[in-house]
Design a protein around this motif. Structure first.
Motif, PDB file in Angstrom:
ATOM      1  N   GLU A  37      36.701  36.268  29.477  1.00 52.94           N
ATOM      2  CA  GLU A  37      35.757  35.154  29.615  1.00 52.94           C
ATOM      3  C   GLU A  37      36.485  33.831  29.845  1.00 52.94           C
ATOM      4  OE1 GLU A  37      33.488  35.438  26.047  1.00 52.94           O
ATOM      5  OE2 GLU A  37      32.229  37.097  26.787  1.00 52.94           O
ATOM      6  N   GLU A  38      37.582  33.626  29.127  1.00 53.11           N
ATOM      7  CA  GLU A  38      38.368  32.403  29.300  1.00 53.11           C
ATOM      8  C   GLU A  38      38.928  32.317  30.716  1.00 53.11           C
ATOM      9  OE1 GLU A  38      41.401  32.441  26.322  1.00 53.11           O
ATOM     10  OE2 GLU A  38      39.982  32.341  24.646  1.00 53.11           O
ATOM     11  N   PHE A  39      39.458  33.436  31.199  1.00 50.56           N
ATOM     12  CA  PHE A  39      40.063  33.445  32.535  1.00 50.56           C
ATOM     13  C   PHE A  39      39.007  33.242  33.620  1.00 50.56           C
ATOM     14  CE2 PHE A  39      41.449  35.973  36.307  1.00 50.56           C
ATOM     15  CZ  PHE A  39      42.445  35.100  36.728  1.00 50.56           C
ATOM     16  N   GLU A  40      37.878  33.914  33.491  1.00 54.11           N
ATOM     17  CA  GLU A  40      36.834  33.761  34.511  1.00 54.11           C
ATOM     18  C   GLU A  40      36.317  32.325  34.549  1.00 54.11           C
ATOM     19  OE1 GLU A  40      33.264  36.218  36.541  1.00 54.11           O
ATOM     20  OE2 GLU A  40      33.573  36.578  34.397  1.00 54.11           O
ATOM     21  N   ALA A  41      36.228  31.690  33.401  1.00 53.02           N
ATOM     22  CA  ALA A  41      35.791  30.292  33.358  1.00 53.02           C
ATOM     23  C   ALA A  41      36.773  29.397  34.117  1.00 53.02           C
ATOM     24  CB  ALA A  41      35.657  29.823  31.913  1.00 53.02           C
ATOM     25  N   LEU A  42      38.060  29.675  33.977  1.00 56.18           N
ATOM     26  CA  LEU A  42      39.068  28.915  34.711  1.00 56.18           C
ATOM     27  C   LEU A  42      38.904  29.114  36.216  1.00 56.18           C
ATOM     28  CD1 LEU A  42      42.251  29.673  32.557  1.00 56.18           C
ATOM     29  CD2 LEU A  42      41.140  27.448  32.790  1.00 56.18           C
ATOM     30  N   MET A  43      38.779  30.360  36.628  1.00 57.94           N
ATOM     31  CA  MET A  43      38.725  30.687  38.057  1.00 57.94           C
ATOM     32  C   MET A  43      37.441  30.194  38.726  1.00 57.94           C
ATOM     33  SD  MET A  43      41.498  32.365  39.066  1.00 57.94           S
ATOM     34  CE  MET A  43      41.233  33.671  40.264  1.00 57.94           C
ATOM     35  N   VAL A  44      36.334  30.295  38.014  1.00 57.24           N
ATOM     36  CA  VAL A  44      35.031  29.962  38.604  1.00 57.24           C
ATOM     37  C   VAL A  44      34.669  28.492  38.412  1.00 57.24           C
ATOM     38  CG1 VAL A  44      32.550  30.445  38.524  1.00 57.24           C
ATOM     39  CG2 VAL A  44      34.201  32.328  38.315  1.00 57.24           C
ATOM     40  N   LYS A  45      34.851  27.979  37.201  1.00 57.30           N
ATOM     41  CA  LYS A  45      34.368  26.634  36.887  1.00 57.30           C
ATOM     42  C   LYS A  45      35.434  25.547  37.016  1.00 57.30           C
ATOM     43  CE  LYS A  45      30.856  28.468  33.732  1.00 57.30           C
ATOM     44  NZ  LYS A  45      30.370  28.524  32.325  1.00 57.30           N
ATOM     45  N   GLU A  46      36.637  25.815  36.477  1.00 50.86           N
ATOM     46  CA  GLU A  46      37.660  24.763  36.485  1.00 50.86           C
ATOM     47  C   GLU A  46      38.399  24.691  37.818  1.00 50.86           C
ATOM     48  OE1 GLU A  46      41.620  23.398  33.945  1.00 50.86           O
ATOM     49  OE2 GLU A  46      40.005  24.499  32.949  1.00 50.86           O
ATOM     50  N   TRP A  47      38.901  25.828  38.282  1.00 55.59           N
ATOM     51  CA  TRP A  47      39.670  25.818  39.529  1.00 55.59           C
ATOM     52  C   TRP A  47      38.794  26.033  40.757  1.00 55.59           C
ATOM     53  CZ3 TRP A  47      43.362  29.706  36.775  1.00 55.59           C
ATOM     54  CH2 TRP A  47      44.120  29.007  35.815  1.00 55.59           C
TER      55      TRP A  47
ATOM     56  N   LEU B  87      31.679  34.922  50.334  1.00 54.67           N
ATOM     57  CA  LEU B  87      32.303  34.213  49.218  1.00 54.67           C
ATOM     58  C   LEU B  87      33.523  34.973  48.702  1.00 54.67           C
ATOM     59  CD1 LEU B  87      29.057  33.152  47.308  1.00 54.67           C
ATOM     60  CD2 LEU B  87      30.431  31.781  48.904  1.00 54.67           C
ATOM     61  N   ASN B  88      34.394  34.256  47.997  1.00 51.07           N
ATOM     62  CA  ASN B  88      35.626  34.855  47.488  1.00 51.07           C
ATOM     63  C   ASN B  88      35.445  35.421  46.083  1.00 51.07           C
ATOM     64  OD1 ASN B  88      37.282  34.251  49.755  1.00 51.07           O
ATOM     65  ND2 ASN B  88      37.426  32.129  49.066  1.00 51.07           N
ATOM     66  N   TYR B  89      36.135  36.531  45.847  1.00 49.99           N
ATOM     67  CA  TYR B  89      36.134  37.195  44.548  1.00 49.99           C
ATOM     68  C   TYR B  89      37.579  37.521  44.183  1.00 49.99           C
ATOM     69  CZ  TYR B  89      31.135  37.838  45.359  1.00 49.99           C
ATOM     70  OH  TYR B  89      29.805  37.622  45.604  1.00 49.99           O
ATOM     71  N   TYR B  90      37.814  37.736  42.894  1.00 49.29           N
ATOM     72  CA  TYR B  90      39.148  38.123  42.438  1.00 49.29           C
ATOM     73  C   TYR B  90      39.028  39.384  41.601  1.00 49.29           C
ATOM     74  CZ  TYR B  90      43.833  37.756  40.337  1.00 49.29           C
ATOM     75  OH  TYR B  90      45.128  37.997  39.924  1.00 49.29           O
TER      76      TYR B  90
END
Length: 412
Positions: free
Chosen positions: A370-380, A356-359
């Motif tokens: 937390e806001e950024f991780e939500a974007l990367m994991v859930k939204e994008w 799996l991919n990680y950043y």
């Protein structure tokens, strides 16, 4: 950045460079999007110029070692003999027993910014930057900015931004003045790797290799690099794109996408290519609005200059977004950086041992993380998890004009 002519010659006496032949094998560099599936992290470790251990450097070494162990990545570390003592002391700890790593010794201390001086190509070659005349390089990049930035500032502020670039947007030319390219070249040769030369002056952070929505390879190139190379070889921008396409095996010049610097000296400080033809570009509009209001409320040189700097940054972000959209790239605008407080654009996509991919990126305030991780994991939906560096080390690194994405470079 004020700098006199080192040899006492006038501008007209500076010899233009002659374009060398292609020697890269026309191979694509490691992609910086999730599809790059990086399993190796290249990093440089160094002490201070006086030979002292630097806490920020050892903290980043620990962070990369811990992350590599958790994800099953391999570390390739370039360092000199004196600095190696720190690495051995740290990585000989029991907690790193399962870590796979290799240390290469350089003859001279190296720059901490491993991203900028080298590209790892699909054909196994190591491509390093060609060395240029420092004075010519500075003039070339400055003149490119002068031409592109006309009208974005008052003439007085424009001249100041060009003359005092380190106070506005620094010129991205520090790799040329360092010994790191020579050390990286020597290290590659000692390891039996074939070395090639990038003919354009493109520092690694100003070039982002990825793919469009159809999966076709594309490379985003900062306009500082395009203008500088054009000036050096006395070519036009189209010819420079052809050179880059030849070096990296791209079928058409449309796959070389010229992008305005997004208010940053390197693209990877103000935009994030998340793959499949989608790029996140910074949005400083609210910050600019606040700065203008402050300048109107408390009119003084400090507030007016802050507003002028943010106006330039915002207009350059707008120009970058337009360049990308005109090239068929989908742009999403998000505020993901704030000076030395945080910068989530600057990071590295890797593939873990689970496939799996990680950043990996710079730490910041908890709520911003937390806001950024939500974007990367859930939204994008581009990664399983975002891994943040320790915030104190991250902020100190950003003060030095570089972050996690500048310190490591993904490899095959």
């Amino acid at each position: 950045m004020k700098q006199g002519h080192k040899d006492g010659k006038g501008d007209n006496a500076i010899i233009r460079e002659v374009l060398p032949k292609v020697d890269t094998g026309s191979a694509l560099p490691q992609k910086k999007t999730p599809s790059g599936r990086a399993r190796v992290l290249h990093l440089n470790y160094t002490r201070s110029q006086t030979g002292e251990l630097v806490e920020t450097e050892i903290e980043h070494l620990r962070f990369f070692a811990k992350t590599a162990k958790e994800l099953g990545l391999r570390l390739e570390i370039l360092t000199n003999t004196k600095s190696r003592e720190d690495i051995d002391q740290e990585l000989n700890r029991e907690e790193y027993q399962e870590l796979e790593y290799n240390i290469t010794i350089s003859q001279q201390p190296v720059s901490k910014w491993a991203e900028d001086s080298v590209e790892y190509l699909e054909n196994g070659k190591v491509a390093v930057l060609k060395q240029f005349n420092d004075e010519l390089l500075q003039k070339a990049m400055t003149e490119g900015r002068r031409h592109r930035w006309q009208g974005k500032l008052t003439q007085e502020n424009l001249e100041e931004a060009l003359e005092e670039d380190h106070l506005w947007i620094p010129l991205g030319i520090r790799v040329n003045a360092s010994e790191t390219v020579a050390e990286r070249e020597r290290a590659a040769q000692n390891q039996g790797q074939e070395v090639a030369y990038i003919r354009a002056y493109i520092e690694g952070g100003n070039m982002i290799t990825g793919e469009d929505a159809t999966g076709k390879p594309v490379i985003l190139i900062g306009k500082d690099a395009i203008a500088t190379t054009a000036y050096i070889y006395q070519l036009d921008d189209k010819d420079v794109r052809k050179i880059i396409g030849e070096d990296f095996g791209l079928a058409t010049i449309e796959q070389v996408i010229c992008v305005e610097q997004p208010g940053q000296f390197h693209l990877d400080m103000g935009m994030l290519f998340i793959g499949n033809g989608i790029v996140i570009v910074n949005d400083s509009s609210e910050e600019l609005k606040d700065a203008i209001e402050m300048a109107e409320m408390v009119s003084c040189l400090t507030t007016e200059q802050m507003a002028a700097k943010l106006k330039l940054q915002f207009e350059l972000e707008e120009a970058a977004a337009k360049d990308l959209e005109e090239a068929g790239i989908q742009v999403i605008r998000k505020k993901l950086e704030k000076y030395m407080m945080y910068n989530f654009f600057n990071g590295e996509f890797v593939q873990g041992k689970d496939g799996l991919n990680y950043y990996i990126t710079n730490g910041g305030p908890k709520e911003k993380e937390e806001e950024f991780e939500a974007l990367m994991v859930k939204e994008w939906k581009v990664v399983k998890k975002v891994i943040f560096s320790p915030i104190v080390a991250a902020q100190q690194s950003l003060k030095e004009r570089g972050g996690v994405g500048c310190r490591v470079k993904g490899g095959f």
